[in-house]
Design a protein around this motif. Structure first.
Motif, PDB file in Angstrom:
ATOM      1  N   ILE A  40       6.551  12.414   7.386  1.00  0.00           N
ATOM      2  CA  ILE A  40       6.531  11.303   6.440  1.00  0.00           C
ATOM      3  C   ILE A  40       6.080  10.018   7.124  1.00  0.00           C
ATOM      4  N   ASP A  41       5.451   9.158   6.323  1.00  0.00           N
ATOM      5  CA  ASP A  41       5.099   7.814   6.768  1.00  0.00           C
ATOM      6  C   ASP A  41       6.317   6.925   6.605  1.00  0.00           C
ATOM      7  N   ALA A  42       6.660   6.175   7.658  1.00  0.00           N
ATOM      8  CA  ALA A  42       7.893   5.405   7.653  1.00  0.00           C
ATOM      9  C   ALA A  42       7.858   4.240   6.676  1.00  0.00           C
ATOM     10  N   GLU A  43       6.713   3.600   6.512  1.00  0.00           N
ATOM     11  CA  GLU A  43       6.639   2.407   5.675  1.00  0.00           C
ATOM     12  C   GLU A  43       6.699   2.732   4.184  1.00  0.00           C
ATOM     13  N   LYS A 281      -4.252   3.776   4.467  1.00  0.00           N
ATOM     14  CA  LYS A 281      -3.377   3.163   3.481  1.00  0.00           C
ATOM     15  C   LYS A 281      -4.188   2.478   2.389  1.00  0.00           C
ATOM     16  N   SER A 282      -3.723   2.633   1.162  1.00  0.00           N
ATOM     17  CA  SER A 282      -4.369   1.976   0.034  1.00  0.00           C
ATOM     18  C   SER A 282      -3.303   1.533  -0.952  1.00  0.00           C
ATOM     19  N   GLU A 283      -3.314   0.252  -1.309  1.00  0.00           N
ATOM     20  CA  GLU A 283      -2.418  -0.238  -2.361  1.00  0.00           C
ATOM     21  C   GLU A 283      -3.130  -0.010  -3.683  1.00  0.00           C
ATOM     22  N   ILE A 284      -2.651   0.919  -4.471  1.00  0.00           N
ATOM     23  CA  ILE A 284      -3.355   1.299  -5.691  1.00  0.00           C
ATOM     24  C   ILE A 284      -2.897   0.505  -6.910  1.00  0.00           C
ATOM     25  N   PHE A 285      -1.677  -0.033  -6.870  1.00  0.00           N
ATOM     26  CA  PHE A 285      -1.193  -0.869  -7.962  1.00  0.00           C
ATOM     27  C   PHE A 285      -0.316  -1.980  -7.403  1.00  0.00           C
ATOM     28  N   ALA A 286      -0.460  -3.170  -7.941  1.00  0.00           N
ATOM     29  CA  ALA A 286       0.444  -4.269  -7.622  1.00  0.00           C
ATOM     30  C   ALA A 286       1.729  -4.104  -8.425  1.00  0.00           C
ATOM     31  N   ALA A 287       2.768  -4.830  -8.031  1.00  0.00           N
ATOM     32  CA  ALA A 287       4.012  -4.805  -8.795  1.00  0.00           C
ATOM     33  C   ALA A 287       3.735  -5.264 -10.226  1.00  0.00           C
ATOM     34  N   SER A 313       1.844   1.807  -2.823  1.00  0.00           N
ATOM     35  CA  SER A 313       0.909   2.050  -1.724  1.00  0.00           C
ATOM     36  C   SER A 313       0.984   3.506  -1.329  1.00  0.00           C
ATOM     37  N   LEU A 314      -0.144   4.084  -1.007  1.00  0.00           N
ATOM     38  CA  LEU A 314      -0.224   5.472  -0.567  1.00  0.00           C
ATOM     39  C   LEU A 314      -1.037   5.568   0.709  1.00  0.00           C
ATOM     40  N   PHE A 315      -0.720   6.587   1.502  1.00  0.00           N
ATOM     41  CA  PHE A 315      -1.619   6.955   2.589  1.00  0.00           C
ATOM     42  C   PHE A 315      -2.439   8.127   2.079  1.00  0.00           C
ATOM     43  N   LEU A 316      -3.700   7.864   1.827  1.00  0.00           N
ATOM     44  CA  LEU A 316      -4.592   8.859   1.244  1.00  0.00           C
ATOM     45  C   LEU A 316      -5.380   9.571   2.325  1.00  0.00           C
ATOM     46  N   PRO A 317      -5.674  10.865   2.141  1.00  0.00           N
ATOM     47  CA  PRO A 317      -6.486  11.578   3.136  1.00  0.00           C
ATOM     48  C   PRO A 317      -7.888  10.988   3.207  1.00  0.00           C
ATOM     49  N   ILE A 318      -8.383  10.793   4.421  1.00  0.00           N
ATOM     50  CA  ILE A 318      -9.718  10.221   4.611  1.00  0.00           C
ATOM     51  C   ILE A 318     -10.787  11.183   4.107  1.00  0.00           C
TER      52      ILE A 318
END
Length: 389
Positions: A40-43, A281-287, A313-318
């Motif tokens: 898992i990604d910690a953030e 990492k990609s922020e796909i939607f703001a709050a 935010s997601l970590f997406l596969p490159i």
């Protein structure tokens, strides 16, 4: 029920008509010799890899992570101080000391040892005697301390882990999973940053005996490794919980069922390094930005917009982004009236066949009860097509 996603997310991850269907399981993006693994990604909490994550396993020395959580919690709450001392009983010496021929800090029987030194003995040397001294000092007996370990595990959300002793030595009924071990490692790092540093110490000297850190990842500075622990159980093989911190990112991984110490080191290194290199990492939607819509029954509107309470935010596969699938899942249609902020469902994202992330979604606006005519029309529609869901 599966709902519609907003256009930005479709453009980002290439989701078209497939969003309306339950897809078949896809192959993993990474292969490992471990029989169980979880990373898992910690953030963000994004699950980057998962293989048999909930299969029960004996924790072996990885149980010491839970032992330390109980100790760290007791210190943070003020019940104990690092300079407090506990006595080394004959039981601790015989069961976990030099006589046991297992992992030990060589604590002298009837000596008094500071809690901080015991912590270093356990985190660096995986010392069984150190664990038993802490358990007896804090709970009167190791069995009573193990009950506290299991109780504390439930408090922090570990539902499957049960502990019978403080050391992880073989015992009937003692069990955990790689998902819960990785989650535990992440919890310790988040909750006790002042104590997590002990896991990165390269060595510890006690009773004039210097021992190197038993975690094989500690020497892998090139991948950013800085903790946590390793274990071995006869019949189940070698296991590890490890963390890397590199370029502002931190990952936690747990692996089990490996054939040798060397294979454990190699597979853990490969998995953690792959996790660092293969995602962005990609922020796909703001709050409070609309993620999609849910169907409404009996309301003044047929749909209600859905939002998350914080940025998504997601970590997406490159590469292999076609392996990524996202769906809004909820029980619906949702009956009116609906108050703004009502929990409706969640956004679920899969990478391959791994459920990578799940984010709660809420009604972005209120929907009042519709007219009698509109409610009757919704009822007819539900009778006609509801059974198809």
């Amino acid at each position: 029920m599966i709902s519609r996603l907003s256009t930005p997310l479709k453009l980002l991850i290439g989701l078209l008509a497939a969003l309306a269907m339950i897809g078949q399981a896809q192959a993993q993006l990474f292969e490992t010799k471990a029989t169980q693994a979880y990373m898992i990604d910690a953030e963000t909490g994004t699950v980057l890899f998962s293989k048999e994550p909930d299969k029960p396993m004996a924790p072996a020395s990885l149980a010491k992570l839970m032992t330390m959580e109980v100790v760290f919690n007791a210190i943070k709450s003020g019940r104990y101080k690092l300079d407090d001392t506990f006595a080394v009983s004959e039981n601790a010496w015989r069961t976990g000391g030099a006589a046991s021929r297992a992992s030990t800090m060589f604590a002298a029987v009837k000596s008094q040892i500071r809690i901080e030194d015991l912590i270093q003995g356990v985190t660096v040397q995986l010392a069984n005697d150190g664990c038993i001294v802490l358990a007896e000092g804090m709970a009167g007996s190791e069995a009573n301390f193990a009950l506290q370990m299991t109780e504390r595990a439930r408090e922090i959300g570990l539902e499957k882990s049960t502990f019978v002793n403080s050391t992880g030595l073989p015992a009937p009924g003692q069990t955990t999973t790689v998902r819960e071990l990785a989650t535990l490692g992440l919890h310790i790092w988040r909750t006790y940053p002042e104590f997590y540093r002990y896991y990165s110490l390269p060595e510890f000297n006690w009773n004039k005996i210097l021992q190197r850190n038993r975690n094989p990842l500690i020497t892998m500075v090139d991948i950013g490794a800085d903790g946590m622990a390793a274990g071995f159980t006869e019949g189940e093989g070698f296991a590890i919980v490890g963390s890397v911190n590199r370029e502002g990112r931190r990952l936690f991984a747990a692996m089990a069922g490996l054939a040798s110490d060397r294979e454990r080191s190699e597979e853990a290194r490969k998995l953690l390094d792959w996790g660092m290199r293969s995602f962005e990492k990609s922020e796909i939607f703001a709050a409070n930005e609309s993620v999609g819509e849910a169907q409404v029954f009996g309301g003044t509107r047929s749909h209600v917009a859905l939002v998350a309470q914080k940025p998504i935010s997601l970590f997406l596969p490159i590469t292999n982004r076609e392996r990524l699938v996202a769906r809004i899942v909820y029980d619906g249609p949702v009956a009116a009236p609906i108050a703004k902020g009502t929990p409706i469902g969640s956004l679920k994202v899969w990478i391959g066949d791994t459920l990578s992330q799940e984010t709660p979604l809420y009604a972005a606006e209120a929907v009042e009860v519709g007219s009698l005519q509109s409610r009757a029309l919704d009822a007819v529609k539900e009778l006609a097509v509801g059974w198809l869901r």
